[in-house]
Design an enzyme around this catalytic site. Structure first.
Site, short mmCIF file in Angstrom:
data_model
loop_
_atom_site.label_atom_id
_atom_site.label_comp_id
_atom_site.label_asym_id
_atom_site.label_seq_id
_atom_site.Cartn_x
_atom_site.Cartn_y
_atom_site.Cartn_z
N GLY A 59 37.71 34.60 41.90
CA GLY A 59 37.14 35.26 42.80
C GLY A 59 37.72 34.60 44.11
O GLY A 59 38.94 34.97 44.40
N ASP A 75 51.54 41.17 37.26
CA ASP A 75 50.47 40.61 37.81
C ASP A 75 50.62 41.24 39.42
O ASP A 75 51.56 40.62 40.06
CB ASP A 75 50.19 39.37 37.94
N SER A 102 43.68 32.70 38.60
CA SER A 102 43.68 33.25 39.90
C SER A 102 43.16 32.45 40.95
O SER A 102 43.51 31.34 40.99
CB SER A 102 42.83 34.39 39.66
N TRP A 103 41.88 32.67 41.51
CA TRP A 103 41.25 31.57 42.32
C TRP A 103 40.87 30.49 41.63
O TRP A 103 40.89 29.34 42.13
CB TRP A 103 39.96 32.49 43.04
N HIS A 122 47.29 40.98 35.75
CA HIS A 122 46.52 39.58 36.25
C HIS A 122 45.64 38.97 35.22
O HIS A 122 45.00 37.98 35.17
CB HIS A 122 45.99 40.16 37.51
N1 STX Z 1 41.07 37.00 43.71
C1 STX Z 1 41.62 37.09 42.46
C2 STX Z 1 40.58 36.42 41.69
O1 STX Z 1 40.28 35.16 41.59
C3 STX Z 1 42.31 37.28 44.91
C4 STX Z 1 39.90 37.43 40.51
N2 STX Z 1 40.17 38.57 40.67
N3 STX Z 1 39.28 39.05 39.76
C5 STX Z 1 38.37 38.06 39.13
O2 STX Z 1 38.89 36.95 40.08
C6 STX Z 1 37.31 38.03 38.31
C7 STX Z 1 37.75 38.25 36.77
C8 STX Z 1 36.53 36.83 38.24
C9 STX Z 1 36.33 39.26 38.58
#
Ligand code: STX
Length: 320
Positions: free
Chosen positions: A51, A273, A118-119, A301
């Site tokens: 997120g 990604d 990701s985050w 991603h």
């Molecule tokens: N945000 C990317 C990220 O962390 C820029 C992310 N994208 N989707 C998610 O996290 C979830 C799988 C948690 C919905």
């Protein structure tokens, strides 16, 4: 050759339940939900979700051998089962780093492996930079360092060239006069006093991210954006962090990489990604020459893509 017959269930461990759950008050405002699954006496690993605002998922347990690992998950401030829901006050990167320490101490864990995508990779790295002595290893996926260039690529102009069809409704939710800074325009709506304005913006913001997360977009995944309880927390918290440049200096992670050079690190990165393009994984790997970079040739991603999941499980199996 592209493998289209292996399924996620073939590469993950079977579904398991949490054996212990709890709520931990971390400030006057916030309480975070946590759980443990797997072997209570196993090797501790903490899962840091994405997120920010994405919340933990039961399926994340399946990336670890349940006989070998004590699997810890928690919902970061304001999302998942944490309370208050979608709250932005006192919700920032430093608070999340401190929550990881509070939770670790609460569970009586000295050191743990840290797993995040990701985050979750962003927060894993910043946590490790603040508390390197607590981190046994890092398993990171879809590297996101949240620099201006990365935000511009995904939320303004970059990924839009690959997914113009998915980008159009995200962009056109905002009047043309405000389209030059979409993050700012969404922030105004996601923090509006009007609940319908917030929900409508959250839906479009979340759809954009879900539509672009996989090499082969999955309609089921898109439904996440229709779940407005999920979308409002996800969109509000993400946008709040991004408008504040995640509360750290630009390029914080690369500038502080020396603090974590000694930590064994695996980076799993999907070649296609578009949410967190491979350049960041490459730059991190160059800055951490002892890290192992696994470039997955047939994925985007999401950790829910088979070939990403396979590499993540291989990485956690190797920690046993
Ligand atoms: N945000 C990317 C990220 O962390 C820029 C992310 N994208 N989707 C998610 O996290 C979830 C799988 C948690 C919905």
């Amino acid at each position: 050759m592209l493998d289209t017959t292996t399924t996620l269930a073939d590469v993950l461990y079977p579904p398991i339940e949490a054996h212990t759950t709890g709520m931990l008050a971390v400030s006057d405002v916030h309480t975070i939900a946590w759980e443990q699954s797997g072997n209570p006496d196993g090797i501790p690993v903490v899962v840091i979700h994405g997120g920010p605002g994405g919340g933990g998922q039961p399926s994340y347990r399946q990336y670890f051998d349940p006989e070998a690992f004590n699997i810890v998950q928690f919902d970061q401030r304001g999302c998942g089962q944490s309370t208050p829901y979608a709250e932005l006050e006192g919700n920032n990167t430093h608070a999340s780093v401190s929550d990881l320490e509070s939770l670790r101490e609460h569970l009586g864990i000295e050191t743990w492996h840290v797993f995040g995508g990701s985050w979750g990779s962003t927060l894993s790295l910043i946590y490790a930079q603040h508390h390197p002595q607590r981190v046994r290893s890092l398993v990171l996926r879809g590297i996101f360092m949240c620099r201006k260039s990365e935000l511009h690529w995904f939320y303004q102009d970059g990924a839009s060239h690959l997914f113009p069809d998915a980008f159009a409704p995200y962009r056109d939710h905002i009047p043309e006069a405000e389209q030059a800074d979409l993050i700012r325009a969404y922030y105004a709506r996601l923090t509006s006093d009007d609940v319908e304005t917030r929900r409508a913006a959250a839906k479009e913001w979340t759809r954009w991210e879900m539509a672009t997360s996989r090499l082969f977009p999955d309609p089921e995944y898109l439904d996440k954006a229709e779940d407005l309880d999920f979308a409002v927390a996800f969109a509000r918290i993400e946008c709040h962090y991004f408008i504040n440049a995640i509360f750290v200096e630009e390029a914080y992670i690369l500038n502080h990489v020396d603090a974590i050079q000694h930590i064994p690190t695996v980076i799993v990165q999907g070649r296609y990604d578009v949410v967190c393009p491979p350049r960041s994984a490459w730059e991190l790997h160059q800055a951490m020459p002892q890290s192992r970079l696994v470039m997955v040739p047939d994925a985007g991603h999401s950790m829910g893509e088979v070939s990403i999941a396979r590499e993540l499980v291989a990485a956690t199996d190797a920690l046993r």
